[in-house]
Design a protein around this motif. Structure first.
Motif, PDB file in Angstrom:
ATOM      1  N   PRO A   1      -2.555  -4.425   6.233  1.00  0.00           N
ATOM      2  CA  PRO A   1      -3.625  -5.436   6.102  1.00  0.00           C
ATOM      3  C   PRO A   1      -4.961  -4.940   6.660  1.00  0.00           C
ATOM      4  CG  PRO A   1      -1.651  -6.395   7.094  1.00  0.00           C
ATOM      5  CD  PRO A   1      -1.423  -4.927   7.014  1.00  0.00           C
ATOM      6  N   ARG A   2      -4.909  -4.126   7.708  1.00  0.00           N
ATOM      7  CA  ARG A   2      -6.161  -3.592   8.271  1.00  0.00           C
ATOM      8  C   ARG A   2      -6.821  -2.624   7.297  1.00  0.00           C
ATOM      9  NH1 ARG A   2      -3.537  -5.211  12.767  1.00  0.00           N
ATOM     10  NH2 ARG A   2      -4.832  -5.735  14.581  1.00  0.00           N
ATOM     11  N   LEU A   3      -5.972  -1.976   6.473  1.00  0.00           N
ATOM     12  CA  LEU A   3      -6.505  -0.977   5.548  1.00  0.00           C
ATOM     13  C   LEU A   3      -6.986  -1.605   4.241  1.00  0.00           C
ATOM     14  CD1 LEU A   3      -6.841   2.122   5.246  1.00  0.00           C
ATOM     15  CD2 LEU A   3      -4.590   2.172   4.169  1.00  0.00           C
ATOM     16  N   ILE A   4      -6.204  -2.547   3.679  1.00  0.00           N
ATOM     17  CA  ILE A   4      -6.551  -3.043   2.329  1.00  0.00           C
ATOM     18  C   ILE A   4      -6.740  -4.565   2.276  1.00  0.00           C
ATOM     19  CG2 ILE A   4      -5.344  -1.095   1.237  1.00  0.00           C
ATOM     20  CD1 ILE A   4      -3.096  -3.025   0.432  1.00  0.00           C
ATOM     21  N   GLY A   5      -6.620  -5.237   3.403  1.00  0.00           N
ATOM     22  CA  GLY A   5      -6.759  -6.700   3.411  1.00  0.00           C
ATOM     23  C   GLY A   5      -5.398  -7.369   3.277  1.00  0.00           C
ATOM     24  N   ALA A   6      -5.322  -8.593   3.825  1.00  0.00           N
ATOM     25  CA  ALA A   6      -4.020  -9.264   3.926  1.00  0.00           C
ATOM     26  C   ALA A   6      -3.433  -9.631   2.563  1.00  0.00           C
ATOM     27  CB  ALA A   6      -4.150 -10.511   4.789  1.00  0.00           C
ATOM     28  N   GLU A   7      -4.273 -10.108   1.643  1.00  0.00           N
ATOM     29  CA  GLU A   7      -3.720 -10.612   0.377  1.00  0.00           C
ATOM     30  C   GLU A   7      -3.085  -9.477  -0.420  1.00  0.00           C
ATOM     31  OE1 GLU A   7      -5.977 -13.561  -1.709  1.00  0.00           O
ATOM     32  OE2 GLU A   7      -3.969 -14.243  -2.293  1.00  0.00           O
ATOM     33  N   LYS A   8      -3.798  -8.370  -0.530  1.00  0.00           N
ATOM     34  CA  LYS A   8      -3.257  -7.228  -1.281  1.00  0.00           C
ATOM     35  C   LYS A   8      -2.042  -6.654  -0.556  1.00  0.00           C
ATOM     36  CE  LYS A   8      -7.538  -5.913  -3.533  1.00  0.00           C
ATOM     37  NZ  LYS A   8      -8.756  -5.146  -3.339  1.00  0.00           N
ATOM     38  N   ALA A   9      -2.132  -6.619   0.767  1.00  0.00           N
ATOM     39  CA  ALA A   9      -1.002  -6.077   1.541  1.00  0.00           C
ATOM     40  C   ALA A   9       0.235  -6.947   1.320  1.00  0.00           C
ATOM     41  CB  ALA A   9      -1.357  -6.014   3.023  1.00  0.00           C
ATOM     42  N   LEU A  10       0.041  -8.262   1.334  1.00  0.00           N
ATOM     43  CA  LEU A  10       1.185  -9.165   1.139  1.00  0.00           C
ATOM     44  C   LEU A  10       1.804  -8.975  -0.245  1.00  0.00           C
ATOM     45  CD1 LEU A  10      -0.077 -12.416   2.858  1.00  0.00           C
ATOM     46  CD2 LEU A  10       2.105 -11.281   3.319  1.00  0.00           C
ATOM     47  N   ASP A  11       0.943  -8.889  -1.243  1.00  0.00           N
ATOM     48  CA  ASP A  11       1.450  -8.670  -2.612  1.00  0.00           C
ATOM     49  C   ASP A  11       2.304  -7.420  -2.670  1.00  0.00           C
ATOM     50  OD1 ASP A  11       0.758 -10.667  -4.222  1.00  0.00           O
ATOM     51  OD2 ASP A  11      -0.853  -9.623  -5.289  1.00  0.00           O
ATOM     52  N   PHE A  12       1.773  -6.372  -2.049  1.00  0.00           N
ATOM     53  CA  PHE A  12       2.428  -5.062  -2.086  1.00  0.00           C
ATOM     54  C   PHE A  12       3.755  -5.096  -1.326  1.00  0.00           C
ATOM     55  CE2 PHE A  12       2.578  -0.572  -0.490  1.00  0.00           C
ATOM     56  CZ  PHE A  12       2.577   0.065  -1.721  1.00  0.00           C
ATOM     57  N   ILE A  13       3.754  -5.695  -0.148  1.00  0.00           N
ATOM     58  CA  ILE A  13       4.964  -5.670   0.686  1.00  0.00           C
ATOM     59  C   ILE A  13       6.009  -6.645   0.132  1.00  0.00           C
ATOM     60  CG2 ILE A  13       5.899  -5.956   3.021  1.00  0.00           C
ATOM     61  CD1 ILE A  13       3.089  -5.438   4.121  1.00  0.00           C
ATOM     62  N   LEU A  14       5.553  -7.802  -0.343  1.00  0.00           N
ATOM     63  CA  LEU A  14       6.521  -8.808  -0.813  1.00  0.00           C
ATOM     64  C   LEU A  14       7.157  -8.415  -2.147  1.00  0.00           C
ATOM     65  CD1 LEU A  14       4.646 -12.076   0.171  1.00  0.00           C
ATOM     66  CD2 LEU A  14       6.791 -11.235   1.159  1.00  0.00           C
ATOM     67  N   SER A  15       6.430  -7.668  -2.971  1.00  0.00           N
ATOM     68  CA  SER A  15       7.054  -7.245  -4.244  1.00  0.00           C
ATOM     69  C   SER A  15       8.017  -6.098  -3.973  1.00  0.00           C
ATOM     70  CB  SER A  15       5.998  -6.807  -5.260  1.00  0.00           C
ATOM     71  OG  SER A  15       5.665  -5.449  -5.081  1.00  0.00           O
ATOM     72  N   GLY A  16       7.674  -5.222  -3.056  1.00  0.00           N
ATOM     73  CA  GLY A  16       8.510  -4.047  -2.774  1.00  0.00           C
ATOM     74  C   GLY A  16       8.419  -2.999  -3.867  1.00  0.00           C
ATOM     75  N   ASP A  17       7.613  -3.269  -4.903  1.00  0.00           N
ATOM     76  CA  ASP A  17       7.549  -2.328  -6.028  1.00  0.00           C
ATOM     77  C   ASP A  17       6.621  -1.166  -5.714  1.00  0.00           C
ATOM     78  OD1 ASP A  17       9.255  -3.858  -7.535  1.00  0.00           O
ATOM     79  OD2 ASP A  17       7.624  -5.049  -8.419  1.00  0.00           O
ATOM     80  N   PRO A  18       7.024   0.037  -6.122  1.00  0.00           N
ATOM     81  CA  PRO A  18       6.147   1.185  -5.882  1.00  0.00           C
ATOM     82  C   PRO A  18       4.963   1.192  -6.841  1.00  0.00           C
ATOM     83  CG  PRO A  18       8.129   1.873  -7.058  1.00  0.00           C
ATOM     84  CD  PRO A  18       8.286   0.412  -6.771  1.00  0.00           C
ATOM     85  N   ILE A  19       3.896   1.849  -6.425  1.00  0.00           N
ATOM     86  CA  ILE A  19       2.753   2.023  -7.324  1.00  0.00           C
ATOM     87  C   ILE A  19       2.460   3.522  -7.419  1.00  0.00           C
ATOM     88  CG2 ILE A  19       1.704  -0.245  -6.938  1.00  0.00           C
ATOM     89  CD1 ILE A  19      -0.192   1.089  -4.938  1.00  0.00           C
ATOM     90  N   PRO A  20       1.902   3.961  -8.555  1.00  0.00           N
ATOM     91  CA  PRO A  20       1.597   5.385  -8.697  1.00  0.00           C
ATOM     92  C   PRO A  20       0.373   5.782  -7.880  1.00  0.00           C
ATOM     93  CG  PRO A  20       0.990   4.174 -10.687  1.00  0.00           C
ATOM     94  CD  PRO A  20       1.609   3.180  -9.752  1.00  0.00           C
ATOM     95  N   GLY A  21       0.237   7.089  -7.629  1.00  0.00           N
ATOM     96  CA  GLY A  21      -0.864   7.614  -6.817  1.00  0.00           C
ATOM     97  C   GLY A  21      -2.233   7.042  -7.181  1.00  0.00           C
ATOM     98  N   PRO A  22      -2.616   7.067  -8.475  1.00  0.00           N
ATOM     99  CA  PRO A  22      -3.970   6.585  -8.806  1.00  0.00           C
ATOM    100  C   PRO A  22      -4.189   5.127  -8.398  1.00  0.00           C
ATOM    101  CG  PRO A  22      -3.046   7.835 -10.641  1.00  0.00           C
ATOM    102  CD  PRO A  22      -1.948   7.693  -9.638  1.00  0.00           C
ATOM    103  N   MET A  23      -3.141   4.301  -8.503  1.00  0.00           N
ATOM    104  CA  MET A  23      -3.308   2.901  -8.104  1.00  0.00           C
ATOM    105  C   MET A  23      -3.427   2.806  -6.582  1.00  0.00           C
ATOM    106  SD  MET A  23      -0.965  -0.231  -9.382  1.00  0.00           S
ATOM    107  CE  MET A  23      -0.945   0.018 -11.112  1.00  0.00           C
TER     108      MET A  23
END
Ligand code: 3H9
Length: 702
Positions: free
Chosen positions: A141-163
């Motif tokens: 959350p400190r790096l990308i903000g809480a909302e994006k961090a939550l989306d990322f952590i709660l989905s558990g889905d990986p994203i590719p390098g460019p994303m």
């Protein structure tokens, strides 16, 4: 201790390479190597910056899952990370491949992150019933903000390098040689005085998030839709709330540590890790080793373009495999191809596909009315209706035209593969490929080996499943295979229970509460009550011979209540809705049927409903194991989770049975046997043996 970290020096750079094949998890030896490496770099005055990368295909795949529950060896991950974060020399993580879980959290403790474009990053802990417990919920959350961090952590889905670069998780993508690029990046840093960048000290984003508490309301709403019944998501949200609201990094870490411990000790964690390992285990077939020769599948054919055939055709097209689909007449073919196109168009309207994707897939699909057009296919899947005589005739025709070496598969959901194989001149090439409906969505593929099926045919089919994005489980050839054979007891009990006193709605609610995506009567409405009713009529069955558990369904059909397709079945479906509403008229029909059968109705409590539906399945599962139809208990678990929606947080029916205690299950089977009689309650010898020995299904895993 497992794993190591190689330390080397290149001028003013120290290079640490994690080496713990195949995917570099953070086992004891790796943690030790990280701590030692950072120590060595700090104590060497010639070193100005450190690069951390991974050997092989992964950067670091996360904590070593196999260590959970075991006595930890070597330094704790937290100690390693504290050392790295305290480094006075910049550390650059060079993500060469998978950076998952604790692996990404290690990278977040580095000052900078560069990545190969092909490197996926993710925090998949939630899928294991865990949360990122090495600072991930505080640093991200400190790096990308809480909302994006939550989306990322709660989905558990990986994203590719460019994303990851776009999100700000990665600072730079490096095309070409990653290590060379990382060295250049590190030397640029050194040239500018080697500035450090500790994410823990960044506060701007979380301070801004404090103004929008709705972030957490939205996250909770999303999580309750996406992961009903899961324990970890709420813990994750609370950790990120702490990151935003407390502001103090150490306090946030303490919240994370407490929540992580709760997840670690929660039964869902053990169940989900069982699922993780089981998904890999099912690929292992004792007498078909990994190096068994396989053939290439570059083209496919499907016979029948109905619901199943159409879905299977889509599976091939989705995987980029050209597929010819055969129907009996032009009208049926046009209808089937039209449904496929409509299904793709729905994906476009939901933003999951573009028109170009649809065109590409449709261009891989060719319709035909001629068997001769299937002659070049590497695999032919028969997907016609369930009638063994018609299937045998179909296999004779397939045998006449298929090229040598082609795989000849049946999508039957339970008929005898050997009968079909015997109709051909090449039984070794014949196999069952049982897709689940909707075939283009459901992840399970039951691969059914006949008595003569060649190992190459099995190995090729297992590989094909992976290409199609499916998880394959091998089953022996016995009526109903693994899944449908176990289901029979479940549906029969549901049918009996409503005659004895429960309503269909009570039964469905109990199973929904357990975590099934739908109850047995909702399932019947979805599939269509008329299928069984018509089959009974066609067979000329006399009303008095209809099984008592089918009597209510048949009465509903006489009223043209066929289920969702007529907006009425056990439930009433308001026009255009799939959410059924209970109907008192159905309860009356059920009560009337009980009376006709002379069954006295009395209350059946929810606990009994659950046990009576699930225990016959487990009992049958034990028989299936005993007969060698399923290789291991975990194979049954994977079938049920991926083919029948059995809640994965339970670990699947056999894992769940172990948690209930086999002795308790045996006692209940005996109790129900005394109360209600019938085969369903005769304990399988294997279940009796394990229960009396105080053992478990897990003990059979080997
Ligand atoms: C975590 O990090 C917690 C932290 O936040 C906090 C700590 C305090 N550990 O899948 P594959 C094995 S939780 C141990 O076939 P692929 C796997 O069992 C962790 N073993 O290969 C298999 O063994 P075998 C968060 C692991 O290329 C072999 O490696 N991380 C681990 O298709 C090959 O695996 C995750 O959840 C592990 N972490 O896929 C990542 N990972 O050959 C989980 C794999 O004996 N892993 N193995 O059957 C994956 O998603 C995939 O394995 C990966 C590779 C994408 C890495």
């Amino acid at each position: 201790m497992k794993g190591t970290v190689h330390y080397s020096v290149d001028g003013d750079l120290a290079i640490m390479t994690v080496d713990n094949p195949p995917v570099n998890p953070l086992s004891g030896g790796v943690r030790q190597g990280l701590a030692d490496g950072v120590g060595a770099a700090l104590s060497d005055n010639a070193i100005k910056a450190v690069i951390l990368t991974g050997a092989g295909r992964a950067f670091i795949a996360g904590a070593d899952i196999s260590e959970f529950g075991a006595k930890p060896e070597g330094p704790s991950l937290h100690d390693c990370l504290a050392r790295m974060e305290a480094s006075t020399k910049p550390i650059v993580a060079a993500l060469n491949g998978t950076a998952f879980g604790g692996g990404l959290e290690v990278a977040l403790c580095c000052d900078y992150r560069v990545a190969a474009p092909s490197a996926p990053v993710g925090l998949p802990e939630v899928k294991l019933g865990l949360l990122p417990g090495a600072g991930g919920t505080q640093r991200l959350p400190r790096l990308i903000g809480a909302e994006k961090a939550l989306d990322f952590i709660l989905s558990g889905d990986p994203i590719p390098g460019p994303m990851a670069k776009e999100l700000g998780i990665v600072d730079e993508l490096i095309e070409g040689d990653l290590l060379d690029g990382a060295k250049a990046f590190a030397r640029d840093l050194i040239a500018t005085g080697g500035p450090l960048r500790k994410i823990r000290d960044e506060a701007d984003k979380v301070m801004a998030d404090r103004a929008d508490p709705e972030i957490f309301t939205r996250a909770r709403q999303k999580a309750s839709r996406r992961s009903r019944g899961h324990f970890a998501p709420e813990q994750i949200i609370q950790c990120v709330e702490a990151a935003v609201n407390s502001g103090d990094f150490t306090d946030g870490l303490a919240v994370e540590a407490a929540r992580f411990a709760q997840c670690l000790n929660h039964p869902q964690r053990a169940a989900l890790i069982h699922v993780f390992f089981s998904e890999r285990e099912v690929a292992k077939i004792p007498d078909v080793p990994r190096d068994t020769a396989t053939s290439n599948i570059e083209s496919a054919a499907v016979i029948g373009c109905g619901t199943m055939g159409g879905g299977i055709t889509m599976c091939f097209a989705n995987a980029g495999i050209a597929v010819t689909v055969l129907e009996m007449n032009q009208e049926a073919l046009d209808r089937g191809l039209g449904v496929i196109k409509r299904n793709y168009d729905i994906q476009v309207s939901r933003g999951r596909m573009t028109d170009t994707d649809v065109d590409a897939r449709m261009s891989l699909i060719t319709g035909t009315l001629q068997y001769a057009d299937l002659a070049r296919a590497d695999v032919i899947v028969e997907a016609i209706y369930e009638n063994i005589d018609v299937k045998v005739e179909t296999f004779k025709k397939i045998d006449e035209i298929a090229k040598p070496g082609a795989i000849l598969a049946s999508n039957t959901s339970g008929l005898d593969i050997d009968r079909m194989a015997e109709a051909t001149s090449r039984p070794g090439d014949v196999i069952g490929l049982h897709f689940f409906s909707p075939a283009n969505i459901m992840r399970l593929l039951e691969v059914v080996r006949g008595k003569d099926t060649d190992k190459t045919t099995i190995a090729t089919s297992m590989k094909l499943a992976k290409t199609l994005g499916k998880i394959a489980v091998l089953s022996g050839n016995a009526p109903g295979f693994i899944g449908n054979r176990m289901l029979a007891g479940y549906t029969r009990q549901a049918g009996e229970i409503i005659l004895q006193g429960a309503t269909p709605y009570q039964v469905d609610n109990v199973l929904l509460g357990f975590g099934m995506p739908m109850g047995p009567f909702q399932m019947n409405d979805l599939v269509g009550l008329d299928l069984g009713w018509r089959a009974r009529k066609l067979s000329g069955m006399r009303p008095e011979d209809v099984p008592i558990t089918a009597r209510v369904a048949d009465k509903l059909c006489e009223l043209e209540r066929f289920g969702q397709k007529t907006n009425r079945g056990y439930y009433i479906y308001p026009e255009g809705s799939r959410a059924g509403q209970p109907d008192p008229e159905v309860v009356e029909i059920v009560e009337q049927t009980s009376a006709e059968l002379g069954i006295e109705r009395s209350e059946v409590d929810d606990d009994e409903v659950l046990k009576r539906c699930l225990y016959p399945m487990i009992n049958e599962g034990a028989r299936i194991l005993e007969a060698g139809i399923a290789i291991r208990p975990c194979d049954i678990d994977i079938v049920y989770i991926n083919g029948y929606g059995f809640p994965e947080v339970t670990g699947g029916p056999m894992f769940w049975a172990d948690q209930q205690g086999l002795a308790n299950i045996l006692a209940d089977l005996e109790r129900f046997g005394e109360l209600y009689g019938g085969d369903a309650w005769t304990p399988a010898p294997l279940l009796t043996k394990l229960a009396t020995e105080g053992s478990s299904f897990a003990s059979l895993q080997g």
